[in-house]
Each structure stands twice: as C-alpha cells, then as structure tokens.
Design a protein around this motif. Structure first.
Motif, PDB file in Angstrom:
ATOM      1  N   TYR A  23      34.054  47.069  24.186  1.00 30.40           N
ATOM      2  CA  TYR A  23      33.361  46.231  25.163  1.00 30.40           C
ATOM      3  C   TYR A  23      32.443  47.115  25.987  1.00 30.40           C
ATOM      4  N   LYS A  24      31.341  46.528  26.453  1.00 29.64           N
ATOM      5  CA  LYS A  24      30.382  47.291  27.260  1.00 29.64           C
ATOM      6  C   LYS A  24      30.806  47.362  28.723  1.00 29.64           C
ATOM      7  N   ASN A  25      31.441  46.291  29.210  1.00 27.85           N
ATOM      8  CA  ASN A  25      31.782  46.233  30.625  1.00 27.85           C
ATOM      9  C   ASN A  25      32.916  45.233  30.868  1.00 27.85           C
ATOM     10  N   GLN A  26      33.329  45.151  32.105  1.00 31.53           N
ATOM     11  CA  GLN A  26      34.434  44.253  32.490  1.00 31.53           C
ATOM     12  C   GLN A  26      34.079  42.796  32.280  1.00 31.53           C
ATOM     13  N   GLU A  27      32.812  42.455  32.424  1.00 27.87           N
ATOM     14  CA  GLU A  27      32.410  41.061  32.246  1.00 27.87           C
ATOM     15  C   GLU A  27      32.687  40.598  30.807  1.00 27.87           C
ATOM     16  N   GLU A  28      32.417  41.463  29.837  1.00 27.62           N
ATOM     17  CA  GLU A  28      32.710  41.108  28.441  1.00 27.62           C
ATOM     18  C   GLU A  28      34.212  40.923  28.225  1.00 27.62           C
ATOM     19  N   ILE A  29      35.008  41.764  28.867  1.00 25.69           N
ATOM     20  CA  ILE A  29      36.463  41.636  28.740  1.00 25.69           C
ATOM     21  C   ILE A  29      36.930  40.328  29.376  1.00 25.69           C
ATOM     22  N   ALA A  30      36.389  40.014  30.534  1.00 26.05           N
ATOM     23  CA  ALA A  30      36.742  38.759  31.213  1.00 26.05           C
ATOM     24  C   ALA A  30      36.403  37.564  30.322  1.00 26.05           C
ATOM     25  N   ASN A  31      35.235  37.593  29.708  1.00 27.27           N
ATOM     26  CA  ASN A  31      34.849  36.499  28.809  1.00 27.27           C
ATOM     27  C   ASN A  31      35.806  36.390  27.634  1.00 27.27           C
ATOM     28  N   GLU A  32      36.254  37.513  27.119  1.00 25.67           N
ATOM     29  CA  GLU A  32      37.175  37.527  25.973  1.00 25.67           C
ATOM     30  C   GLU A  32      38.500  36.840  26.305  1.00 25.67           C
ATOM     31  N   ILE A  33      38.989  37.052  27.515  1.00 20.74           N
ATOM     32  CA  ILE A  33      40.290  36.463  27.877  1.00 20.74           C
ATOM     33  C   ILE A  33      40.143  35.104  28.553  1.00 20.74           C
ATOM     34  N   GLY A  34      38.904  34.672  28.757  1.00 14.41           N
ATOM     35  CA  GLY A  34      38.683  33.340  29.311  1.00 14.41           C
ATOM     36  C   GLY A  34      38.885  33.255  30.810  1.00 14.41           C
ATOM     37  N   CYS A  35      38.489  34.305  31.515  1.00 13.69           N
ATOM     38  CA  CYS A  35      38.564  34.252  32.974  1.00 13.69           C
ATOM     39  C   CYS A  35      37.233  34.738  33.549  1.00 13.69           C
ATOM     40  N   THR A  36      37.099  34.643  34.838  1.00 12.43           N
ATOM     41  CA  THR A  36      35.878  35.104  35.492  1.00 12.43           C
ATOM     42  C   THR A  36      35.985  36.604  35.784  1.00 12.43           C
ATOM     43  N   PRO A  37      34.859  37.280  35.898  1.00 16.42           N
ATOM     44  CA  PRO A  37      34.906  38.686  36.305  1.00 16.42           C
ATOM     45  C   PRO A  37      35.610  38.871  37.653  1.00 16.42           C
ATOM     46  N   SER A  38      35.475  37.894  38.526  1.00 20.26           N
ATOM     47  CA  SER A  38      36.147  37.947  39.826  1.00 20.26           C
ATOM     48  C   SER A  38      37.667  37.940  39.664  1.00 20.26           C
ATOM     49  N   ASN A  39      38.171  37.100  38.764  1.00 19.51           N
ATOM     50  CA  ASN A  39      39.615  37.075  38.518  1.00 19.51           C
ATOM     51  C   ASN A  39      40.085  38.377  37.896  1.00 19.51           C
ATOM     52  N   LEU A  40      39.295  38.938  36.988  1.00 16.99           N
ATOM     53  CA  LEU A  40      39.669  40.207  36.382  1.00 16.99           C
ATOM     54  C   LEU A  40      39.748  41.287  37.455  1.00 16.99           C
ATOM     55  N   SER A  41      38.833  41.256  38.394  1.00 15.00           N
ATOM     56  CA  SER A  41      38.879  42.188  39.521  1.00 15.00           C
ATOM     57  C   SER A  41      40.153  41.968  40.336  1.00 15.00           C
ATOM     58  N   GLY A  42      40.524  40.698  40.512  1.00 15.42           N
ATOM     59  CA  GLY A  42      41.754  40.371  41.225  1.00 15.42           C
ATOM     60  C   GLY A  42      42.987  40.881  40.510  1.00 15.42           C
ATOM     61  N   PHE A  43      42.965  40.850  39.168  1.00 16.99           N
ATOM     62  CA  PHE A  43      44.081  41.396  38.395  1.00 16.99           C
ATOM     63  C   PHE A  43      44.223  42.879  38.696  1.00 16.99           C
ATOM     64  N   LYS A  44      43.093  43.578  38.669  1.00 13.95           N
ATOM     65  CA  LYS A  44      43.107  45.024  38.883  1.00 13.95           C
ATOM     66  C   LYS A  44      43.621  45.395  40.268  1.00 13.95           C
ATOM     67  N   LYS A  45      43.332  44.543  41.234  1.00 12.40           N
ATOM     68  CA  LYS A  45      43.746  44.814  42.614  1.00 12.40           C
ATOM     69  C   LYS A  45      45.143  44.282  42.913  1.00 12.40           C
ATOM     70  N   GLY A  46      45.701  43.521  41.979  1.00  9.91           N
ATOM     71  CA  GLY A  46      47.028  42.956  42.188  1.00  9.91           C
ATOM     72  C   GLY A  46      47.030  41.849  43.229  1.00  9.91           C
ATOM     73  N   ARG A  47      45.903  41.167  43.343  1.00 12.84           N
ATOM     74  CA  ARG A  47      45.762  40.106  44.340  1.00 12.84           C
ATOM     75  C   ARG A  47      46.809  39.016  44.129  1.00 12.84           C
ATOM     76  N   ASP A  48      47.501  38.655  45.201  1.00 12.78           N
ATOM     77  CA  ASP A  48      48.529  37.609  45.140  1.00 12.78           C
ATOM     78  C   ASP A  48      47.944  36.297  44.634  1.00 12.78           C
ATOM     79  N   GLY A  49      48.702  35.634  43.792  1.00 10.51           N
ATOM     80  CA  GLY A  49      48.286  34.346  43.268  1.00 10.51           C
ATOM     81  C   GLY A  49      47.362  34.438  42.066  1.00 10.51           C
ATOM     82  N   VAL A  50      46.790  35.600  41.826  1.00  7.97           N
ATOM     83  CA  VAL A  50      45.896  35.782  40.678  1.00  7.97           C
ATOM     84  C   VAL A  50      46.642  36.474  39.547  1.00  7.97           C
TER      85      VAL A  50
END
Length: 78
Positions: A35-62
């Motif tokens: 993958y070139k970037n996080q946006e491509e990974i987010a698209n692959e798993i069917g989520c938004t880049p914002s949610n993927l960022s939330g995963f990385k940060k361990g954001r509650d509820g995400v």
C-alpha cells in the motif's frame, strides 16, 4: 462450532497493546509496498482514514474487538 471458536478468539485479543501493533502493521504494509499510504489501507478494510487514525491512537469507542478482527481479515494472506 464456528461461533464458539469466534467467541474464544475474541477473548484472547489484547486491546491494551493493539494500537501499537496496528501502527507496526501499517508501517510494515507500506514498507513492503503493498500500500502507498494509510488511506489505501483504510479503503481496504472498509473504514475511513479518520477511523484508522483512531485505531492507532486507541481512541475509545473506535478500537473494539470486532474492529480488530475486521482489520485483520483482509491481510491474512499478506
């Protein structure tokens, strides 16, 4: 039987260390050229880049057990 196995698998997921592991996985996938970037990974798993960022940060509820499973599914072959 499959449902029982899925439940047992969920119990062994370590949500505390998951954000660090997600960051490592994302870096690995990009470094390997899959993958070139996080946006491509987010698209692959069917989520938004914002949610993927939330995963990385361990954001509650995400970052939930179900989302970790969903995150891992497309990359089982990788």
């Amino acid at each position: 039987m499959l449902i029982m196995e899925e439940r047992n698998r969920k119990k062994s997921i370590d949500l505390e260390n998951a954000p660090m592991r997600i960051v490592e996985a994302i870096h690995y996938l990009i470094k390997q050229g899959n993958y070139k970037n996080q946006e491509e990974i987010a698209n692959e798993i069917g989520c938004t880049p914002s949610n993927l960022s939330g995963f990385k940060k361990g954001r509650d509820g995400v970052l939930t057990e179900n989302m970790l499973i969903r995150l891992a599914q497309p990359f089982r072959r990788t």
